[in-house]
Design a protein around this motif. Sequence first.
Motif, PDB file in Angstrom:
ATOM      1  N   SER A 120       0.849  -1.182   0.000  1.00  0.00           N
ATOM      2  CA  SER A 120       0.000   0.000   0.000  1.00  0.00           C
ATOM      3  C   SER A 120       0.892   1.242   0.000  1.00  0.00           C
ATOM      4  CB  SER A 120      -0.925   0.013   1.221  1.00  0.00           C
ATOM      5  OG  SER A 120      -1.867   1.071   1.145  1.00  0.00           O
ATOM      6  N   VAL A 122       2.472   4.566   1.359  1.00  0.00           N
ATOM      7  CA  VAL A 122       2.801   5.182   2.639  1.00  0.00           C
ATOM      8  C   VAL A 122       3.568   6.470   2.362  1.00  0.00           C
ATOM      9  CG1 VAL A 122       4.078   4.960   4.800  1.00  0.00           C
ATOM     10  CG2 VAL A 122       2.896   2.969   3.840  1.00  0.00           C
ATOM     11  N   ALA A 136       2.363  -3.171   3.957  1.00  0.00           N
ATOM     12  CA  ALA A 136       1.637  -2.079   4.613  1.00  0.00           C
ATOM     13  C   ALA A 136       0.138  -2.320   4.435  1.00  0.00           C
ATOM     14  CB  ALA A 136       2.027  -0.738   4.010  1.00  0.00           C
ATOM     15  N   TRP A 138      -3.935  -1.925   6.921  1.00  0.00           N
ATOM     16  CA  TRP A 138      -4.614  -1.215   8.005  1.00  0.00           C
ATOM     17  C   TRP A 138      -4.025  -1.546   9.378  1.00  0.00           C
ATOM     18  CZ3 TRP A 138      -7.376  -3.303  12.126  1.00  0.00           C
ATOM     19  CH2 TRP A 138      -7.589  -4.688  12.088  1.00  0.00           C
ATOM     20  N   PRO A 141       0.393   0.075   9.529  1.00  0.00           N
ATOM     21  CA  PRO A 141       0.281   1.303   8.733  1.00  0.00           C
ATOM     22  C   PRO A 141       1.554   1.750   8.030  1.00  0.00           C
ATOM     23  CG  PRO A 141      -0.811   1.547  10.855  1.00  0.00           C
ATOM     24  CD  PRO A 141      -0.050   0.274  10.921  1.00  0.00           C
ATOM     25  N   GLU A 142       2.734   1.448   8.612  1.00  0.00           N
ATOM     26  CA  GLU A 142       3.990   1.847   7.960  1.00  0.00           C
ATOM     27  C   GLU A 142       4.743   0.666   7.370  1.00  0.00           C
ATOM     28  OE1 GLU A 142       3.560   3.431  11.323  1.00  0.00           O
ATOM     29  OE2 GLU A 142       2.489   4.857  10.071  1.00  0.00           O
ATOM     30  N   VAL A 157      -6.777   3.450   8.190  1.00  0.00           N
ATOM     31  CA  VAL A 157      -6.279   3.878   6.879  1.00  0.00           C
ATOM     32  C   VAL A 157      -5.882   2.642   6.075  1.00  0.00           C
ATOM     33  CG1 VAL A 157      -5.547   6.194   7.592  1.00  0.00           C
ATOM     34  CG2 VAL A 157      -3.977   4.266   7.865  1.00  0.00           C
ATOM     35  N   HIS A 158      -5.420   2.856   4.871  1.00  0.00           N
ATOM     36  CA  HIS A 158      -5.087   1.757   3.953  1.00  0.00           C
ATOM     37  C   HIS A 158      -6.316   0.909   3.655  1.00  0.00           C
ATOM     38  CE1 HIS A 158      -0.822   2.660   4.089  1.00  0.00           C
ATOM     39  NE2 HIS A 158      -0.813   2.562   5.409  1.00  0.00           N
ATOM     40  N   GLY A 226       1.208  12.758  10.892  1.00  0.00           N
ATOM     41  CA  GLY A 226       0.360  11.680  10.437  1.00  0.00           C
ATOM     42  C   GLY A 226      -1.031  11.834  11.012  1.00  0.00           C
ATOM     43  N   SER A 309      -1.969   5.816   3.256  1.00  0.00           N
ATOM     44  CA  SER A 309      -1.899   6.133   4.681  1.00  0.00           C
ATOM     45  C   SER A 309      -2.636   7.408   5.051  1.00  0.00           C
ATOM     46  CB  SER A 309      -0.437   6.251   5.122  1.00  0.00           C
ATOM     47  OG  SER A 309       0.253   7.243   4.363  1.00  0.00           O
ATOM     48  N   ASN A 310      -3.343   8.017   4.104  1.00  0.00           N
ATOM     49  CA  ASN A 310      -4.130   9.212   4.413  1.00  0.00           C
ATOM     50  C   ASN A 310      -5.574   9.086   3.943  1.00  0.00           C
ATOM     51  OD1 ASN A 310      -3.644   9.426   1.647  1.00  0.00           O
ATOM     52  ND2 ASN A 310      -3.534  11.669   1.705  1.00  0.00           N
TER      53      ASN A 310
END
Length: 332
Positions: A120, A122, A136, A138, A141-142, A157-158, A226, A309-310
């Motif tokens: 995903s 990031v 990456a 949910w 996340p990183e 997120v994700h 973040g 991630s957003n």
Amino acid sequence: MQSRVWLLILIILLAPLPYGAWVGVRSAYRWWVPESEIKTEWQQVDAGPPRVREQSGMVRIAAGRTILGSSSTGNVDRQPAHEVWLDPFWIDAKLVTNDQFAEFVKATDFSTTAERRGSSLVFDYDRREWLEVEMACWKSPEGPLSTLADRGNLPVVHVSWHDALAYAEWANKRLVTEAEYELAARGGLIDNQYAWGNELSSDQPEANYWQGRFPHRDLGLDGFRGPSPVGSFPPNRFGLYDMTGNVWCWCADWYAADYYYSSPLHNPPGPPTGQARTLRGGSWLSTGGAGSELAVTARGHAPPHHTASNVGFRCAGGPPATEIAAKSKRRR
């Protein structure tokens, strides 16, 4: 004498037609009415805080008119400003959190788009760029070394549009429409640029967004790098949190840049087909200024399988939930 009587009757019957035609044309092409004229009619809406009902973490928004878009911006997909009517609906007061999404996954054994894909997007805060990060998702996340420890109250997120829809259906809700989102974000105001008013505070940010020149420098005046815990900033006049900033929210609608020129006047559902779904609200990576993604009129969009991630979501409920949910299923 008889001919005069018939002439009088004919005049009486035909007299209302010009006015009726004017009303019909004005209604059919309401989007054409100048934005300033619409706002003049709406000044009473700005007086006093609105009264809303809250229940089970949702807020009921009463039926009424609202303005979508703006004719004074350079963003063509926000034009023209036009008036629509929306039926009453419920909307989540807060974004869906990691803890809430975890309950859904536990109950359904659901696998998200990012998990199935294996990666995903990031945003690397130190490198100031987007990276496609393996593993990456949910719950990481990183990437694979990150967890949800102490992140239960952060927005999930994700999640793709499909993931958000699956959660909404499990929760017996639906995704909010783009028109509903803008009405809710305005909080009963008409001429506001942001969810709280028209100004961005220089020392006390009203939301989680990027203060500074993106992507080179974030002044961090909001205290976060973040996403921030939901409800960290004051709600708008409807009692809704994070309608601006933090994470973008998926909407039910397909996206089309020219949709506002053909948008129906009653409960606009978005285009019948498309390549991308609409996003609303901006995120922690959004900046202020002209054409800002933080504006209540701002329209984002991405393919329904997009994850980052957003990007997160909130849910809605109530009429026209059945119709919108059915359309969403057919479009997948």
